[in-house]
Design a protein around this motif. Structure first.
Motif, PDB file in Angstrom:
ATOM      1  N   SER A  33       0.764  -1.138   0.081  1.00 32.90           N
ATOM      2  CA  SER A  33      -0.064  -0.042   0.050  1.00 32.90           C
ATOM      3  C   SER A  33       0.874   1.219  -0.165  1.00 32.90           C
ATOM      4  O   SER A  33       1.670   1.422   0.912  1.00 32.90           O
ATOM      5  N   PHE A  36      -1.041   7.785   0.466  1.00 35.36           N
ATOM      6  CA  PHE A  36      -1.625   8.928  -0.091  1.00 35.36           C
ATOM      7  C   PHE A  36      -1.266  10.287   0.154  1.00 35.36           C
ATOM      8  O   PHE A  36      -1.011  10.516   1.410  1.00 35.36           O
ATOM      9  N   SER A  46      -9.737   7.826 -13.458  1.00 33.39           N
ATOM     10  CA  SER A  46      -8.608   6.890 -13.118  1.00 33.39           C
ATOM     11  C   SER A  46      -7.895   6.416 -14.227  1.00 33.39           C
ATOM     12  O   SER A  46      -6.785   5.922 -13.877  1.00 33.39           O
ATOM     13  N   ILE A  92     -10.742  -2.135  -6.820  1.00 32.90           N
ATOM     14  CA  ILE A  92     -10.161  -0.662  -6.554  1.00 32.90           C
ATOM     15  C   ILE A  92      -8.925  -0.896  -5.464  1.00 32.90           C
ATOM     16  O   ILE A  92      -7.927  -0.177  -5.572  1.00 32.90           O
ATOM     17  N   SER A  93      -9.145  -1.753  -4.722  1.00 28.94           N
ATOM     18  CA  SER A  93      -8.208  -2.009  -3.616  1.00 28.94           C
ATOM     19  C   SER A  93      -6.870  -2.494  -3.945  1.00 28.94           C
ATOM     20  O   SER A  93      -5.796  -2.067  -4.043  1.00 28.94           O
ATOM     21  N   TYR A  96      -5.359   0.362  -6.572  1.00 27.09           N
ATOM     22  CA  TYR A  96      -4.677   1.628  -5.908  1.00 27.09           C
ATOM     23  C   TYR A  96      -3.638   1.165  -4.761  1.00 27.09           C
ATOM     24  O   TYR A  96      -3.456   2.149  -3.917  1.00 27.09           O
ATOM     25  N   LYS A 131      -0.822  -2.908 -11.528  1.00 23.94           N
ATOM     26  CA  LYS A 131      -1.766  -2.134 -10.722  1.00 23.94           C
ATOM     27  C   LYS A 131      -2.050  -1.194 -11.825  1.00 23.94           C
ATOM     28  O   LYS A 131      -3.412  -0.526 -11.872  1.00 23.94           O
ATOM     29  N   GLN A 135      -5.952  -0.158 -13.192  1.00 25.01           N
ATOM     30  CA  GLN A 135      -6.562   1.172 -13.070  1.00 25.01           C
ATOM     31  C   GLN A 135      -7.226   1.510 -14.398  1.00 25.01           C
ATOM     32  O   GLN A 135      -8.191   2.064 -14.549  1.00 25.01           O
ATOM     33  N   LYS A 148      -8.120  11.323  -4.395  1.00 24.10           N
ATOM     34  CA  LYS A 148      -7.652  11.085  -2.876  1.00 24.10           C
ATOM     35  C   LYS A 148      -8.175  12.076  -2.151  1.00 24.10           C
ATOM     36  O   LYS A 148      -8.338  13.276  -2.188  1.00 24.10           O
ATOM     37  N   LEU A 272      -9.767   7.121  -0.323  1.00 25.86           N
ATOM     38  CA  LEU A 272      -9.986   7.074  -1.994  1.00 25.86           C
ATOM     39  C   LEU A 272     -11.658   7.318  -1.896  1.00 25.86           C
ATOM     40  O   LEU A 272     -12.314   6.391  -1.598  1.00 25.86           O
TER      41      LEU A 272
END
Length: 562
Positions: A33, A36, A46, A92-93, A96, A131, A135, A148, A272
């Protein structure tokens, strides 16, 4: 980290499998992760710039309906990126690198609609490139727009205690390592089981991940590091793995042994925000099935099947690329492979007697396409693909043929009986998680026979009915029909005993808590139907109606030779 062997309670198999998958996803997200930027960024598409990596071919479609829609995939297998039963929150998890709890706003279907994705990517694509590809896919096929932001969310905040830190500064030249231990699984009734770790040169960030991923029976919200401690530390930490009145909670262990506090409170958290998303993906390209055929089913490179010893317990472990299991009946294996509940005989039709009578051991090695890379770089059997591998094994070695069809079997209706739930804030995202609600109260500590605790937010009764088979697999094996007539969404917690606990757990000591739930069983437990009636004001009522059933057309009693 040593591999451990665990006995399996058949009534909780589907729940255990779900927890393992969730645990693996949490570990993956926690290790990758990004942080942000804490700013109010205006909404942006996105989709990245045209030079950013993207899948050259992708099949995206709505997943087939199932009573137990377990999300699998999220890794590159050869040149194919696969997702199965993924919700929009799951995607999405992954795309991002953010925990699903930190994805806010958006329509209620984000946690309920499920999708399958099969996309072509270079075998050499890095995790970061994958990733970016995901996206781009979400922007192109679902018109996803996110931005964000920072928002106060319930979190377990880790701080240095006023009495002083008890961690020992590590030698920087020492390698980072961890040894884990647990007490035996066959302890006498009422004796708490402990989990222990011995860590050398570990950062607070590593401790944070350990707490969130290993102490999940206590911690249902993200753990935040507010200690401002730098460098590595040496420490020992042990606690009672399951909440119990006479045990040591993870909160007390962290305080007494490390000199830290772990407190549930609202904490400014990078999030997010979902600004826009389409519920249906755009159509696949014409002729896609010819240029992107389905990948071959995952299978074992080699598998040895032999009859179990008479006293063999039902147990299994993954050891690198090997699967080692003992005491498995064919019913258990079939239920696992087709993601059914092995305790409801009606879900497997035309079954010969020997699928319940004969027990088998399996020692198998997964093929390279059925493995995943662990954080330490070593290969591990991909648990997400294991049901499909077992299915292929049964078809080949037992000459099994089957099909799915709807048959009239016993199923549940959800009926209103004086609802007691709080109406939800419509701005909150819809979800249902294991663990305490926003108030942090955990009745499992006072009464461990109440081993299940669900916290649900902004949920309709129709959505609860849809989730119940996967939330309570020991009780509910088939789709639940919502007959409450209730259309509002609610916030609620539900505390009950697993089906296995009602059958085997002795009475707990009396509770001094006047707010502890009343119990309906001699051992101090509370069944799911009783808990729903008392705590939510809705009842589960049985009836006969058509539900999906696996029909066995043919299966041999003995497997082909090894």
């Amino acid at each position: 980290m040593a591999q451990k062997l665990y006995p399996i309670n058949q009534t909780d198999v589907a729940f255990v499998a779900t927890k393992i998958r969730v645990f693996a996803a949490i570990v993956c997200c926690a290790l990758t992760s990004p942080l942000f930027a804490q700013s109010n960024t205006p909404p942006v598409e996105s989709s990245p710039a045209s030079a950013t990596p993207a899948f050259d071919l992708a099949d995206v479609h709505v997943s087939a309906k199932t009573t137990n829609p377990n999300f699998t995939g999220g890794r590159l297998h050869g040149d194919r990126y696969l997702l199965h039963n993924a919700t929009m929150v799951d995607m999405i998890s992954l795309a991002y690198g953010v925990d699903g709890e930190n994805i806010l706003s958006g329509p209620s279907w984000l946690d309920f609609d499920h999708f399958d994705v099969s996309a072509h990517a270079p075998r050499t694509a890095s995790p970061d490139d994958v990733k970016l590809m995901l996206q781009a896919l979400l922007a192109d096929r679902f018109h996803l727009v996110v931005h964000k932001d920072t928002h106060p969310l319930p979190s377990y905040v880790l701080r240095v205690d006023k009495a002083g830190l008890k961690l020992k500064q590590a030698d920087e030249a020492e390698a980072s390592s961890m040894d884990e231990h647990h007490t035996p699984d066959n302890l006498p009734p009422g004796v708490p089981a402990y989990y222990s770790v011995n860590c050398h040169n570990w950062t607070i960030s590593q401790l944070r991940n350990l707490l969130q991923n290993t102490a999940y029976l206590y911690i249902a919200k993200p753990v935040v590091d507010a200690t401002d401690l730098k460098g590595g530390y040496d420490f020992d930490l042990h606690w009672t793995f399951k909440p119990t009145p006479d045990g040591l909670t993870i909160f007390d262990a962290v305080h007494k042994q490390l000199g830290l506090t772990l407190t549930l409170e609202p904490y400014p958290t990078p999030v997010l925000i979902v600004d826009k998303v389409g519920e249906k993906p755009t159509p696949n390209a014409a002729g896609l099935d010819k240029v992107l055929p389905p990948p071959p089913p995952p299978e074992f490179d080699v598998a040895v099947l032999k009859p179990s010893k008479p006293d063999a317990q039902l147990q299994g472990r993954l050891n690198g690329t090997q699967v080692d299991a003992q005491g498995m009946t064919l019913r258990f294996l079939i239920a696992f492979a087709w993601e059914l509940n092995s305790n409801d005989n009606e879900l497997i039709a035309n079954a010969p007697k020997f699928i319940d009578e004969d027990h088998w051991d399996i020692l198998a090695k997964a093929s390279p396409d059925a493995t995943a890379t662990r954080p330490d770089g070593k290969q591990q059997v991909d648990f997400d693909l294991l049901p499909h591998m077992i299915q292929t094994l049964l078809v080949e070695r037992f000459q099994m043929k089957s099909h799915m069809e709807d048959r009239a079997i016993e199923a549940f209706n959800l009926v209103a009986a004086g609802p007691k739930m709080k109406k939800a804030d419509p701005l909150n995202r819809t979800h249902c998680k294991e663990g305490p609600g926003p108030d942090g109260k955990d009745p499992r500590i006072a009464n461990p026979v109440l081993g299940r605790l669900l916290s649900c937010q902004n949920m309709t009764m129709a959505q609860l009915a849809e989730l119940l088979p996967s939330l309570a697999p020991g009780y509910i094996f088939t789709p639940v029909l919502d007959s409450t007539g209730l259309t509002d969404a609610y916030d609620f917690t539900l505390s009950f005993s697993s089906a296995g606990q009602l059958q085997s757990t002795p009475p707990p000591p009396p509770s001094n808590d006047p707010n502890a739930p009343r119990t309906a069983e001699p051992n101090g437990g509370l069944s799911l139907p009783d808990a729903m009636a008392k705590q939510l004001g809705v009842k589960l009522v049985k009836e006969k109606r058509p539900s999906p059933v696996l029909v066995i057309d043919h299966i041999e009693e003995k497997p082909t030779d090894n």
